[in-house]
Design a protein around this motif. Structure first.
Motif, mmCIF file in Angstrom:
data_model
loop_
_atom_site.group_PDB
_atom_site.id
_atom_site.type_symbol
_atom_site.label_atom_id
_atom_site.label_comp_id
_atom_site.label_asym_id
_atom_site.label_seq_id
_atom_site.Cartn_x
_atom_site.Cartn_y
_atom_site.Cartn_z
ATOM 1 N N ARG A 18 0.824 -1.208 0.000
ATOM 2 C CA ARG A 18 0.000 0.000 0.000
ATOM 3 C C ARG A 18 0.858 1.257 0.000
ATOM 4 N N ASP A 19 1.899 1.250 0.820
ATOM 5 C CA ASP A 19 2.767 2.422 0.934
ATOM 6 C C ASP A 19 4.187 2.069 0.488
ATOM 7 N N GLY A 20 4.303 1.080 -0.333
ATOM 8 C CA GLY A 20 5.594 0.597 -0.779
ATOM 9 C C GLY A 20 5.399 -0.727 -1.479
ATOM 10 N N ASP A 21 6.412 -1.579 -1.459
ATOM 11 C CA ASP A 21 6.370 -2.832 -2.201
ATOM 12 C C ASP A 21 6.903 -3.951 -1.313
ATOM 13 N N GLY A 22 6.232 -5.076 -1.317
ATOM 14 C CA GLY A 22 6.670 -6.209 -0.528
ATOM 15 C C GLY A 22 7.611 -7.138 -1.258
ATOM 16 N N HIS A 23 7.855 -6.871 -2.546
ATOM 17 C CA HIS A 23 8.719 -7.752 -3.351
ATOM 18 C C HIS A 23 10.023 -7.067 -3.730
ATOM 19 N N ILE A 24 9.934 -5.869 -4.303
ATOM 20 C CA ILE A 24 11.119 -5.107 -4.706
ATOM 21 C C ILE A 24 11.147 -3.828 -3.872
ATOM 22 N N PHE A 25 12.255 -3.598 -3.171
ATOM 23 C CA PHE A 25 12.288 -2.434 -2.277
ATOM 24 C C PHE A 25 13.723 -1.959 -2.100
ATOM 25 N N THR A 26 13.848 -0.762 -1.549
ATOM 26 C CA THR A 26 15.153 -0.115 -1.382
ATOM 27 C C THR A 26 15.186 0.573 -0.026
ATOM 28 N N SER A 27 16.384 0.985 0.394
ATOM 29 C CA SER A 27 16.495 1.752 1.629
ATOM 30 C C SER A 27 17.546 2.832 1.464
#
Length: 330
Positions: A163-172
């Motif tokens: 909803r507020d991001g991605d559960g599969h592809i993400f960054t920090s």
């Protein structure tokens, strides 16, 4: 009994050591917390290099490689993390690595980056169409990839609910944000109580949400050269509950109100009133996240006075009520 989730971190010459060890320590500490409760480990950790030779970090420390990534089937992994490095351009140009990451994107449950590792994922094309962030100093480089939706004000873009991001592809974002990311992954896997126990074990001040800004307004303004305002900017955060009207600030700075307004706009890009509101909002967020004060006390301590004033400011800037914010992040 379910087997441990395979958590792998890619390493390469001049990798930033904390990008690797920070997140992996979170998973290791989660295993330790489970052991204390008589439960089996939830994670198995490994480092992947181009070959089995030790890899020198940017701090000249050497990390031992567990497996060579060209020989690893990404389908064996649950989560793959790509850290940043001082020589990020070399892995970004390594065709075989980028092809392996594209394969991994379709086979691992989670693929994420820490700090400038986002540039490697972007070079592989796996961030196309995704929201992404990275260290503030590398945001312009990330924007060179037109398919990436860069969100420079975030700590990480992981959201298992999508909803507020991605559960599969993400960054920090930069370095320590990788620890916040890892805590979010542990929370999604094992629940909030265990993630908070890990944060306490690591003596972390706060488990920060992914949509928190990389810089607080306090730190951002400290990085500016504002000699005429330096003393005033240091004084304001310690007196948020007092009269911080234009006239009061001008008197404190020994300037005419109109002069102070011009200096604020010229040096900070905003007027005194807006600046004070930002600092008060930041302080209110911190108090609500710490869960140590009621909303009424937060409003009083941060200078908003009445809770309704606090509510209007939260809705204006964050599109959420203080109560909802506290329930979500405290």
């Amino acid at each position: 009994m379910n087997p441990p989730r395979q958590i792998a971190c890619l390493i390469f010459p001049q990798v930033v050591g904390l990008d690797v060890t920070g997140p992996l320590q979170v998973f290791a500490s989660a295993n330790e917390e489970r052991r204390r409760h008589g439960l089996p480990p939830a994670y198995a950790l490994s480092l992947l290099g181009a070959d089995l030779q030790p890899v020198a970090t940017s701090a000249s420390l050497r990390l031992c490689v567990d497996r060579a990534w060209p020989e690893v089937d990404p389908g064996e992994l649950d989560t793959l993390l790509v850290p940043g490095g001082m020589d990020i351009h070399t892995p970004c140009a390594e065709a075989a690595l980028l092809a392996w990451l594209r394969l991994a994107e379709s086979r691992v449950r989670r693929l994420g980056s820490v700090c400038s590792g986002a540039l490697i994922l972007a070079a592989a094309g796996v961030l196309d169409g995704h929201a992404a962030t990275t260290h503030w100093d590398d945001l312009d480089a990330l924007r060179q990839y037109p398919g990436v939706r860069v969100q420079g004000e975030r700590l990480h873009t992981y959201d298992p609910r999508n909803r507020d991001g991605d559960g599969h592809i993400f960054t920090s974002a930069g370095i320590t944000a990788g620890i916040d990311l890892a805590l979010a992954l542990v929370e999604a896997d094992l629940g909030r109580p265990l993630a908070l126990a890990v944060a306490r074990r690591l003596v972390m001040f706060l488990r920060r949400p992914g949509d928190q800004a990389q810089f607080s307004p306090l730190l951002a303004e400290q990085n500016r050269t504002v000699p005429r305002l330096a003393a005033l900017l240091e004084w304001i955060p310690a007196h948020l509950g007092e009269d911080l009207s234009l006239e009061a600030l001008a008197d404190r700075a020994s300037m005419a109100p109109r002069t102070l307004s011009r200096v604020f706009v010229r040096e900070l890009g905003m007027g005194p009133g807006r600046y004070v509101e930002k600092i008060r909002l930041e302080a209110a967020r911190a108090l609500l996240q710490d869960a140590s004060c009621s909303i009424g006390s937060v409003a009083r301590l941060t200078g908003f006075g009445h809770p309704e004033n606090l509510r209007r400011t939260f809705q204006k800037h964050l599109s959420v009520s203080p109560q909802a914010y506290a329930e979500r992040f405290a």
